[in-house]
Design a protein around this motif. Structure first.
Motif, PDB file in Angstrom:
ATOM      1  N   GLU A 235       9.697 -36.463 -13.751  1.00 20.87           N
ATOM      2  CA  GLU A 235      10.658 -36.699 -14.829  1.00 20.87           C
ATOM      3  C   GLU A 235      11.343 -35.395 -15.245  1.00 20.87           C
ATOM      4  N   LYS A 236      10.586 -34.321 -15.294  1.00 24.40           N
ATOM      5  CA  LYS A 236      11.183 -33.023 -15.621  1.00 24.40           C
ATOM      6  C   LYS A 236      12.145 -32.586 -14.518  1.00 24.40           C
ATOM      7  N   GLY A 237      11.777 -32.880 -13.266  1.00 24.20           N
ATOM      8  CA  GLY A 237      12.662 -32.564 -12.155  1.00 24.20           C
ATOM      9  C   GLY A 237      13.973 -33.321 -12.238  1.00 24.20           C
ATOM     10  N   VAL A 238      13.899 -34.599 -12.594  1.00 27.92           N
ATOM     11  CA  VAL A 238      15.107 -35.410 -12.747  1.00 27.92           C
ATOM     12  C   VAL A 238      15.985 -34.839 -13.848  1.00 27.92           C
ATOM     13  N   LEU A 239      15.372 -34.466 -14.972  1.00 29.15           N
ATOM     14  CA  LEU A 239      16.115 -33.907 -16.103  1.00 29.15           C
ATOM     15  C   LEU A 239      16.886 -32.655 -15.694  1.00 29.15           C
ATOM     16  N   MET A 240      16.219 -31.741 -14.999  1.00 25.92           N
ATOM     17  CA  MET A 240      16.889 -30.515 -14.564  1.00 25.92           C
ATOM     18  C   MET A 240      17.944 -30.799 -13.502  1.00 25.92           C
ATOM     19  N   ALA A 241      17.628 -31.657 -12.541  1.00 26.77           N
ATOM     20  CA  ALA A 241      18.559 -31.960 -11.455  1.00 26.77           C
ATOM     21  C   ALA A 241      19.845 -32.583 -11.983  1.00 26.77           C
ATOM     22  N   GLN A 242      19.723 -33.473 -12.957  1.00 29.07           N
ATOM     23  CA  GLN A 242      20.909 -34.099 -13.530  1.00 29.07           C
ATOM     24  C   GLN A 242      21.790 -33.076 -14.224  1.00 29.07           C
ATOM     25  N   GLN A 243      21.163 -32.154 -14.936  1.00 29.37           N
ATOM     26  CA  GLN A 243      21.955 -31.128 -15.609  1.00 29.37           C
ATOM     27  C   GLN A 243      22.627 -30.197 -14.612  1.00 29.37           C
ATOM     28  N   TYR A 244      21.894 -29.782 -13.575  1.00 33.19           N
ATOM     29  CA  TYR A 244      22.491 -28.919 -12.558  1.00 33.19           C
ATOM     30  C   TYR A 244      23.693 -29.602 -11.907  1.00 33.19           C
ATOM     31  N   ARG A 245      23.525 -30.867 -11.569  1.00 31.62           N
ATOM     32  CA  ARG A 245      24.615 -31.603 -10.920  1.00 31.62           C
ATOM     33  C   ARG A 245      25.841 -31.659 -11.825  1.00 31.62           C
ATOM     34  N   ARG A 246      25.626 -32.003 -13.077  1.00 31.74           N
ATOM     35  CA  ARG A 246      26.741 -32.146 -14.013  1.00 31.74           C
ATOM     36  C   ARG A 246      27.399 -30.806 -14.340  1.00 31.74           C
ATOM     37  N   ASP A 247      26.592 -29.820 -14.698  1.00 32.29           N
ATOM     38  CA  ASP A 247      27.151 -28.580 -15.227  1.00 32.29           C
ATOM     39  C   ASP A 247      27.647 -27.630 -14.136  1.00 32.29           C
ATOM     40  N   ILE A 248      26.990 -27.613 -12.981  1.00 29.95           N
ATOM     41  CA  ILE A 248      27.515 -26.792 -11.889  1.00 29.95           C
ATOM     42  C   ILE A 248      28.818 -27.397 -11.376  1.00 29.95           C
ATOM     43  N   ALA A 249      28.881 -28.731 -11.292  1.00 26.75           N
ATOM     44  CA  ALA A 249      30.130 -29.382 -10.887  1.00 26.75           C
ATOM     45  C   ALA A 249      31.252 -29.047 -11.865  1.00 26.75           C
ATOM     46  N   ALA A 250      30.932 -29.019 -13.167  1.00 26.11           N
ATOM     47  CA  ALA A 250      31.946 -28.683 -14.169  1.00 26.11           C
ATOM     48  C   ALA A 250      32.432 -27.250 -13.994  1.00 26.11           C
ATOM     49  N   ALA A 251      31.509 -26.335 -13.694  1.00 20.18           N
ATOM     50  CA  ALA A 251      31.892 -24.932 -13.481  1.00 20.18           C
ATOM     51  C   ALA A 251      32.762 -24.791 -12.240  1.00 20.18           C
ATOM     52  N   VAL A 252      32.423 -25.530 -11.184  1.00 22.93           N
ATOM     53  CA  VAL A 252      33.213 -25.473  -9.943  1.00 22.93           C
ATOM     54  C   VAL A 252      34.619 -26.010 -10.192  1.00 22.93           C
ATOM     55  N   ARG A 253      34.726 -27.124 -10.920  1.00 23.00           N
ATOM     56  CA  ARG A 253      36.054 -27.670 -11.234  1.00 23.00           C
ATOM     57  C   ARG A 253      36.856 -26.692 -12.086  1.00 23.00           C
ATOM     58  N   LYS A 254      36.189 -26.026 -13.028  1.00 21.10           N
ATOM     59  CA  LYS A 254      36.882 -25.068 -13.892  1.00 21.10           C
ATOM     60  C   LYS A 254      37.480 -23.932 -13.085  1.00 21.10           C
ATOM     61  N   GLU A 255      36.729 -23.407 -12.107  1.00 24.16           N
ATOM     62  CA  GLU A 255      37.183 -22.249 -11.342  1.00 24.16           C
ATOM     63  C   GLU A 255      38.107 -22.607 -10.183  1.00 24.16           C
ATOM     64  N   PHE A 256      37.893 -23.776  -9.575  1.00 21.35           N
ATOM     65  CA  PHE A 256      38.657 -24.125  -8.383  1.00 21.35           C
ATOM     66  C   PHE A 256      39.645 -25.263  -8.603  1.00 21.35           C
ATOM     67  N   GLY A 257      39.488 -26.002  -9.711  1.00 21.70           N
ATOM     68  CA  GLY A 257      40.397 -27.093 -10.009  1.00 21.70           C
ATOM     69  C   GLY A 257      40.131 -28.335  -9.178  1.00 21.70           C
ATOM     70  N   GLY A 258      40.707 -29.466  -9.619  1.00 20.97           N
ATOM     71  CA  GLY A 258      40.622 -30.726  -8.873  1.00 20.97           C
ATOM     72  C   GLY A 258      39.204 -31.174  -8.641  1.00 20.97           C
ATOM     73  N   GLY A 259      39.008 -31.872  -7.544  1.00 21.67           N
ATOM     74  CA  GLY A 259      37.678 -32.291  -7.152  1.00 21.67           C
ATOM     75  C   GLY A 259      37.187 -33.499  -7.896  1.00 21.67           C
ATOM     76  N   LYS A 260      37.660 -34.661  -7.496  1.00 20.85           N
ATOM     77  CA  LYS A 260      37.194 -35.897  -8.113  1.00 20.85           C
ATOM     78  C   LYS A 260      35.878 -36.324  -7.497  1.00 20.85           C
ATOM     79  N   ARG A 261      35.104 -37.022  -8.303  1.00 21.38           N
ATOM     80  CA  ARG A 261      33.797 -37.478  -7.832  1.00 21.38           C
ATOM     81  C   ARG A 261      33.969 -38.465  -6.694  1.00 21.38           C
ATOM     82  N   LYS A 262      33.158 -38.277  -5.656  1.00 19.86           N
ATOM     83  CA  LYS A 262      33.155 -39.185  -4.520  1.00 19.86           C
ATOM     84  C   LYS A 262      32.064 -40.215  -4.661  1.00 19.86           C
TER      85      LYS A 262
END
Length: 270
Positions: A235-262
């Motif tokens: 459960e702790k792994g899921v919690l961290m993994a979900q945050q990494y997925r969401r927040d790293i994706a947000a950082a990538v979109r901020k720096e590189f632009g675009g990138g819709k979810r597939k």
């Protein structure tokens, strides 16, 4: 009847025409940077390569990116952050080797059309050598419009998430080697590779404010884990993994632009 092949974001699973076609869309290319290093008696030696690859795959699915080749070996394991080289199976590369590999991988990806790259570091000791490899490569390819992001995935774990994962207090990233964070993430991504009955419960290592060469093996708990991993849960792994997925994706979109979810491909890529 053979199972139909599903779409993948992993370069290693693509045939060359598929990879070439995807590169025409100017995707973000993720490069996981790991190591071959002991992770206690309960986790495989490849944890530092597996976890950034899993995280890169999920973020790539979010932003329409590609996961490039995982760097499976890294800079030498330090006693106070990875347990050190005296554990069987730990394979250390010189800093100059890591720098050269990173530089060459960038040059080759750029040759294939990559202009947006994101290096996800999963091995604590890799950080500055990956940075130097990026710097050296940018001197050669930066005039081609190349932009590169480098991050350590654990830096995206917020204080709120850490409070849930460590209700009794966070011991710090360096001591978390083979402990709650990595074990919990492995229980989420690769539960079949976690030896539950061997999860260590040793007290946290206490290191002096200096290093010794040769390193003192007796500074490190015999398990190889620098602090107890007993509190790890899926459960702790899921919690961290979900945050990494969401927040790293947000950082990538901020720096590189675009990138819709597939749409997520069926099943896990391994």
């Amino acid at each position: 009847m053979a199972k139909a092949r599903t779409e993948t974001v992993l370069m290693s699973e693509m045939a060359w025409p598929e990879f070439g076609q995807k590169m025409k869309t100017n995707p973000v290319v993720f490069v996981p940077c790991g190591a071959m290093e002991q992770h206690g008696p309960h986790l495989p030696l490849s944890v530092d390569a597996m976890l950034p690859t899993d995280i890169a795959r999920e973020v790539a699915e979010e932003v329409g990116g590609i996961v490039g080749p995982t760097l499976t070996m890294g800079y030498r394991s330090y006693t106070k952050s990875g347990g050190g080289p005296h554990f069987p199976g730990t394979i250390n590369l010189d800093g100059a080797t890591v720098i050269s590999i990173v530089r060459d991988v960038i040059r080759e990806l750029v040759r294939h059309g990559a202009r947006k790259l994101c290096f996800i570091v999963g091995h604590y000791e890799n950080q500055w050598f990956v940075s130097e490899g990026i710097d050296q490569a940018m001197r050669e390819v930066g005039d081609q419009g190349v932009r590169i992001m480098r991050l350590e995935y654990w830096d995206f774990c917020t204080s709120e998430t850490l409070a849930k994962v460590f209700p009794d207090g966070f011991p710090g990233v360096a001591l978390e080697h083979a402990a709650v964070m990595e074990t919990s993430l492995m229980l989420h991504y690769h539960p079949e590779m976690v030896r539950i009955d061997k999860i260590p419960d040793n007290p946290g290592a206490e290191f002096p404010p200096y290093d010794m060469y040769p390193a003192h093996a007796h500074w490190v708990p015999s398990s190889g884990a620098l602090v107890s991993a007993k509190a790890a849960t899926r459960e702790k792994g899921v919690l961290m993994a979900q945050q990494y997925r969401r927040d790293i994706a947000a950082a990538v979109r901020k720096e590189f632009g675009g990138g819709k979810r597939k749409a997520k491909a069926g099943g896990k890529s391994r």
